[in-house]
Design a protein around this motif. Structure first.
Motif, mmCIF file in Angstrom:
data_model
loop_
_atom_site.group_PDB
_atom_site.id
_atom_site.type_symbol
_atom_site.label_atom_id
_atom_site.label_comp_id
_atom_site.label_asym_id
_atom_site.label_seq_id
_atom_site.Cartn_x
_atom_site.Cartn_y
_atom_site.Cartn_z
ATOM 1 N N ASN A 7 0.837 -1.443 -0.123
ATOM 2 C CA ASN A 7 -0.186 0.083 -0.114
ATOM 3 C C ASN A 7 0.857 1.162 0.099
ATOM 4 O O ASN A 7 0.594 2.164 -0.922
ATOM 5 N N PHE A 12 -1.556 3.362 -2.429
ATOM 6 C CA PHE A 12 -2.797 3.036 -1.887
ATOM 7 C C PHE A 12 -3.178 3.504 -0.486
ATOM 8 O O PHE A 12 -2.321 3.392 0.388
ATOM 9 N N ASP A 17 -7.038 -4.798 -2.137
ATOM 10 C CA ASP A 17 -8.265 -5.669 -2.546
ATOM 11 C C ASP A 17 -7.849 -6.225 -3.783
ATOM 12 O O ASP A 17 -7.648 -5.729 -4.898
ATOM 13 N N LYS A 19 -9.353 -8.137 -5.496
ATOM 14 C CA LYS A 19 -10.383 -8.284 -6.518
ATOM 15 C C LYS A 19 -10.448 -7.105 -7.405
ATOM 16 O O LYS A 19 -10.993 -7.315 -8.658
ATOM 17 N N GLU A 20 -9.946 -5.955 -7.016
ATOM 18 C CA GLU A 20 -10.129 -4.786 -7.773
ATOM 19 C C GLU A 20 -8.996 -4.835 -9.105
ATOM 20 O O GLU A 20 -8.847 -3.735 -9.778
ATOM 21 N N LEU A 21 -7.978 -5.805 -8.745
ATOM 22 C CA LEU A 21 -7.191 -5.886 -9.957
ATOM 23 C C LEU A 21 -7.610 -6.187 -11.275
ATOM 24 O O LEU A 21 -8.344 -6.828 -11.360
ATOM 25 N N PRO A 22 -6.973 -5.485 -12.246
ATOM 26 C CA PRO A 22 -7.523 -5.641 -13.647
ATOM 27 C C PRO A 22 -6.837 -7.005 -14.079
ATOM 28 O O PRO A 22 -5.992 -7.810 -13.633
ATOM 29 N N ASN A 23 -7.757 -7.823 -14.943
ATOM 30 C CA ASN A 23 -7.439 -8.763 -15.801
ATOM 31 C C ASN A 23 -5.981 -9.054 -16.254
ATOM 32 O O ASN A 23 -5.667 -8.093 -17.273
#
Length: 61
Positions: A7, A12, A17, A19-23
């Motif tokens: 962070n 950050f 999180d 889950k918020e990372l791009p594909n």
């Protein structure tokens, strides 16, 4: 403790999180597309420069 260093190093302010990372596949495609665009830009600038040099050489003759 490790997430806090992530962070801090990435700026950050909240918890990290995943889950918020791009594909990754989408990011890979975007990076490759940017590379193609950059190659085209370089080729375009190079051709403009070549034509300008040719024009100036003709003027000198």
């Amino acid at each position: 403790m490790k997430t806090n260093s992530i962070n801090a190093s990435n700026g950050f302010k909240g918890p990290f999180d995943f889950k918020e990372l791009p594909n990754p596949e989408m990011l890979s495609r975007q990076i490759e597309n940017l590379r193609v665009v950059l190659r085209r830009m370089k080729a375009n600038e190079s051709s403009k420069l070549d034509s300008l040099i040719s024009q100036k050489l003709k003027e000198l003759e």
